[in-house]
Design a protein around this motif. Structure first.
Motif, PDB file in Angstrom:
ATOM      1  N   ILE A 165      24.211  33.444   1.428  1.00  0.00           N
ATOM      2  CA  ILE A 165      24.310  33.420  -0.032  1.00  0.00           C
ATOM      3  C   ILE A 165      23.607  34.620  -0.651  1.00  0.00           C
ATOM      4  N   THR A 201      25.615  37.141  -2.965  1.00  0.00           N
ATOM      5  CA  THR A 201      25.185  37.312  -4.354  1.00  0.00           C
ATOM      6  C   THR A 201      24.659  38.710  -4.634  1.00  0.00           C
ATOM      7  N   TYR A 210      28.214  40.594  -5.087  1.00  0.00           N
ATOM      8  CA  TYR A 210      28.504  40.329  -6.498  1.00  0.00           C
ATOM      9  C   TYR A 210      27.695  41.198  -7.454  1.00  0.00           C
ATOM     10  N   SER A 266      23.508  31.255 -10.946  1.00  0.00           N
ATOM     11  CA  SER A 266      24.376  30.091 -10.780  1.00  0.00           C
ATOM     12  C   SER A 266      24.862  29.961  -9.348  1.00  0.00           C
ATOM     13  N   TYR A 267      25.260  31.077  -8.736  1.00  0.00           N
ATOM     14  CA  TYR A 267      25.731  31.038  -7.349  1.00  0.00           C
ATOM     15  C   TYR A 267      24.629  30.585  -6.394  1.00  0.00           C
ATOM     16  N   ASN A 292      24.802  26.918  -4.419  1.00  0.00           N
ATOM     17  CA  ASN A 292      24.804  26.973  -2.968  1.00  0.00           C
ATOM     18  C   ASN A 292      23.675  26.145  -2.373  1.00  0.00           C
ATOM     19  N   GLU A 302      35.179  35.822 -10.507  1.00  0.00           N
ATOM     20  CA  GLU A 302      33.925  35.070 -10.587  1.00  0.00           C
ATOM     21  C   GLU A 302      34.110  33.641 -10.100  1.00  0.00           C
ATOM     22  N   TYR A 354      33.945  33.813  -6.323  1.00  0.00           N
ATOM     23  CA  TYR A 354      32.563  33.840  -5.839  1.00  0.00           C
ATOM     24  C   TYR A 354      31.916  32.464  -5.962  1.00  0.00           C
ATOM     25  N   TYR A 355      32.226  31.754  -7.028  1.00  0.00           N
ATOM     26  CA  TYR A 355      31.667  30.420  -7.253  1.00  0.00           C
ATOM     27  C   TYR A 355      32.039  29.485  -6.105  1.00  0.00           C
ATOM     28  N   ALA A 369      30.414  30.453  -2.748  1.00  0.00           N
ATOM     29  CA  ALA A 369      29.032  29.962  -2.654  1.00  0.00           C
ATOM     30  C   ALA A 369      29.011  28.471  -2.344  1.00  0.00           C
TER      31      ALA A 369
END
Length: 208
Positions: free
Chosen positions: A14, A18, A22, A34-35, A39, A80, A83-84, A87
């Motif tokens: 993660i 991240t 990201y 948030s990610y 996670n 996004e 990515y969410y 995670a």
């Protein structure tokens, strides 16, 4: 693998997703937090429940519950969202574990590799998607494509009219285009039929 090893693998994955991918590419600190939170939270819940009889449906259950969460503060772009869920998936895989032992690290590595390639700035760099408001009501499709090409300075691949306001003289359009100079503009073929030609193979000739 034991819980400590999987926790270390989850944190490494993660942080790489991240901070290594990201933040370096998109620079949104709020979503990075948030990610990380989603996670670690999913990993903790999955680890606690992994020894119960609900293990088989745990992954789908958590995906179903968490997928209905709507972040109302800001609108998320599609990358996004990707990515969410990456995670979230990494947390689930790490928390639930798998047999054989190499499967979980392999799946986590696959997710990271796909996100690295799929979100790389060199992958389809010229293609764009934008919502455009024109200060003119344009009802003819050939004229609309021509006007959008002039405004955006590129090759229009598709245009979906969301609103055609003849009273206020306004057109709202969703446009998919490339930033490369237009190689061909839509032109009518004959009366009553409009044909849109371009040299771009991704935008074939169409007739309406």
């Amino acid at each position: 693998m034991n819980i400590v090893t999987m926790a270390a693998a989850d944190l490494a994955a993660i942080f790489l997703l991240t901070f290594g991918l990201y933040l370096r590419r998109h620079r949104r600190r709020d979503l990075a937090v948030s990610y990380l939170g989603i996670n670690v939270g999913v990993f903790a819940v999955a680890s606690v429940l992994s020894g119960s009889a609900a293990t088989a449906g745990l992954g789908l259950g958590l995906f179903g519950v968490l997928s209905i969460i709507r972040l109302r503060s800001t609108e998320l772009e599609q990358h996004e969202v990707a990515y969410y869920f990456s995670a979230l998936a990494i947390g689930l895989i790490s928390g639930i574990g798998s047999t054989p032992a190499w499967l979980a690290p392999a799946l986590i590595g696959l997710i990271l590799a796909v996100m690295f390639v799929g979100d790389h700035p060199r992958v389809l760099p010229a293609y764009r998607h934008q919502r455009v408001v024109l200060d003119q009501a344009v009802s003819r499709e050939d004229e609309l494509y021509r006007r959008l090409s002039e405004v955006l300075g590129g090759q229009v691949h598709s245009a979906t009219v969301l609103e055609l306001d003849l009273v206020n003289d306004k057109t709202i359009v969703n446009v998919r285009y490339s930033s490369q100079p237009a190689t061909g503009l839509p032109v009518p073929a004959e009366a009553g039929t409009a044909t849109y030609r371009t040299q771009d193979p991704a935008f074939p000739t169409r007739s309406a």
